[in-house]
Design an enzyme around this catalytic site. Structure first.
Site, PDB file in Angstrom:
ATOM      1  N   LEU A  35       0.108  -1.167 -11.717  1.00  0.00           N
ATOM      2  CA  LEU A  35       0.540  -0.971 -13.100  1.00  0.00           C
ATOM      3  C   LEU A  35       1.996  -0.545 -13.144  1.00  0.00           C
ATOM      4  O   LEU A  35       2.469   0.199 -12.276  1.00  0.00           O
ATOM      5  CB  LEU A  35      -0.328   0.095 -13.784  1.00  0.00           C
ATOM      6  CG  LEU A  35      -1.846  -0.141 -13.790  1.00  0.00           C
ATOM      7  CD1 LEU A  35      -2.512   0.819 -14.757  1.00  0.00           C
ATOM      8  CD2 LEU A  35      -2.192  -1.580 -14.144  1.00  0.00           C
ATOM      9  N   GLY A  41      -3.184  -1.002  -8.953  1.00  0.00           N
ATOM     10  CA  GLY A  41      -3.590  -2.120  -9.813  1.00  0.00           C
ATOM     11  C   GLY A  41      -3.448  -3.476  -9.130  1.00  0.00           C
ATOM     12  O   GLY A  41      -4.169  -4.422  -9.462  1.00  0.00           O
ATOM     13  N   ASN A  82      -4.476   3.792  -4.350  1.00  0.00           N
ATOM     14  CA  ASN A  82      -3.808   5.032  -3.951  1.00  0.00           C
ATOM     15  C   ASN A  82      -3.590   5.980  -5.116  1.00  0.00           C
ATOM     16  O   ASN A  82      -2.767   6.902  -5.037  1.00  0.00           O
ATOM     17  CB  ASN A  82      -2.461   4.696  -3.298  1.00  0.00           C
ATOM     18  CG  ASN A  82      -1.531   3.932  -4.224  1.00  0.00           C
ATOM     19  OD1 ASN A  82      -1.992   3.100  -5.007  1.00  0.00           O
ATOM     20  ND2 ASN A  82      -0.245   4.186  -4.162  1.00  0.00           N
ATOM     21  N   GLU A  83      -4.328   5.791  -6.223  1.00  0.00           N
ATOM     22  CA  GLU A  83      -4.094   6.588  -7.437  1.00  0.00           C
ATOM     23  C   GLU A  83      -4.098   8.087  -7.161  1.00  0.00           C
ATOM     24  O   GLU A  83      -3.278   8.836  -7.706  1.00  0.00           O
ATOM     25  CB  GLU A  83      -5.144   6.259  -8.510  1.00  0.00           C
ATOM     26  CG  GLU A  83      -4.896   4.970  -9.270  1.00  0.00           C
ATOM     27  CD  GLU A  83      -5.307   3.724  -8.514  1.00  0.00           C
ATOM     28  OE1 GLU A  83      -5.722   3.837  -7.344  1.00  0.00           O
ATOM     29  OE2 GLU A  83      -5.214   2.627  -9.095  1.00  0.00           O
TER      30      GLU A  83
END
Ligand SMILES: CCCCCCCC/C=C\CC(=O)SCCNC(=O)CCNC(=O)[C@H](O)C(C)(C)COP(=O)(O)OP(=O)(O)OC[C@H]1O[C@@H](n2cnc3c(N)ncnc32)[C@H](O)[C@@H]1OP(=O)(O)O
Length: 291
Positions: free
Chosen positions: A110, A155, A179-180
């Site tokens: 994103l 994303g 990896n958020e």
């Protein structure tokens, strides 16, 4: 799972309605009307997406070309959804390969700049577009293959996981994963579910808790990608692989769909129950704080 969604979108009006609450169907179409591709071999281009469609094989290649890193901005997501809608409407298009025109990166996920400091209206539209992309790829009637020719965090990894098959460039400098957590963000449940369907529960738990990014070799080991090839071979391998997938009669596809649809329904019910439990738990905590 992808096939389950496909079936549900095709055949279950109730669930379509449910899913459409997650999506913003018509959001993309409202901006530009889809057109059918008529030539034997054709190429259509938006600023950020180039689609080459070979009608003799029924296979389209979608090149993501949004410099520098194909980050998924609202504009880019909209272009992707429009391109996908056009291909979906052309019944002669049976297979789609998604790849990147940018060196070293499939997609950076994103667009961080599109999530920060924007109006609530923009954030809502942006978030709907993310969901729409996920639904359109996961629910596509076409066989979809991700030709992951570079790094693919967050994303970008989600996008590749919505495809039926993933081929990645065997270059240890590239990485892929959700990896958020490392960014201080909790990945939404449907990111998590998509990963569970790809690599299973335990691998997803490890991946999400630690925000892991995997090298191509590690990704192959846990099943996050299906095949590694030399960097120069990613696209050709994808089109060769597509030929094998398209040789399977569509009817078998539909039969598997039924099995996966059952699993998907169970999962959805579990998710709803878990949301209800979380609300009850939150209310209990709130009440206990009042005393
Ligand atoms: C409405 C709000 C909803 C919020 C809910 C969120 C729930 C979901 C959460 C997250 C999902 C996501 O996808 S968040 C995005 C996560 N992405 C990353 O962590 C990737 C970060 N980028 C990288 O790791 C690297 O850039 C790369 C490996 C992709 C490429 O490395 P390389 O060395 O080739 O390039 P650079 O690092 O020099 O980058 C070049 C250029 O691109 C800009 N960039 C990189 N990533 C992004 C991005 N995701 N969005 C926007 N811009 C990005 C980077 O800043 C550089 O720009 P400049 O040249 O101007 O410095």
């Amino acid at each position: 799972m992808k096939m389950a969604l496909r079936a549900c979108l095709r055949t279950k009006p109730g669930l379509t309605a449910l899913l459409s609450q997650l999506s913003c169907s018509g959001h993309a179409a409202a901006r530009r009307a889809p057109a059918l591709v008529a030539q034997r071999s054709s190429s259509s281009t938006s600023q950020k997406i180039k689609v080459d469609f070979d009608q003799s094989s029924g296979v389209a290649v979608m090149h993501m070309q949004s410099p520098p890193v194909n980050s998924l901005s609202l504009e880019f997501l909209t272009d992707v959804c429009i391109a996908l809608e056009k291909l979906e409407m052309d019944k002669s298009c049976r297979g789609l390969v998604v790849t990147s025109s940018q060196p070293k990166v499939f997609s950076a996920g994103l667009d961080i700049l599109d999530m920060y400091g924007k109006s609530p209206e923009h954030c809502a539209e942006f978030w709907k577009a993310v969901q729409e992309m996920w639904l359109k790829f996961y629910g596509s009637n076409m066989i979809t293959i991700a030709a992951v020719n570079g790094s693919s965090p967050a994303g970008g990894c989600l996008l590749s996981m919505t495809c039926d098959y993933r081929i990645m460039a065997d270059n240890p400098r590239y990485s892929i994963g959700l990896n958020e957590t490392k960014l201080g963000i909790v990945a939404p449940f449907w990111f998590k579910d998509t990963m569970v369907n790809t690599v299973g529960h335990r691998a997803t738990e490890m991946a999400l808790q630690l925000g892991l990014l995997y090298s191509p070799a590690e990704a192959l080991k846990i099943g996050l990608v299906d095949q590694l090839v030399h960097e120069d071979q990613v696209l050709t391998t994808a089109t060769e692989t597509m030929t094998k997938w398209l040789a399977i009669p569509g009817i078998l596809n539909i039969s598997y769909t039924c099995h996966f649809f059952h699993l998907w329904c169970c999962n959805l019910v579990c998710t709803i129950c878990s949301c209800v439990c979380q609300v009850i738990a939150a209310k209990k905590i709130h009440l206990s704080q009042d005393f």
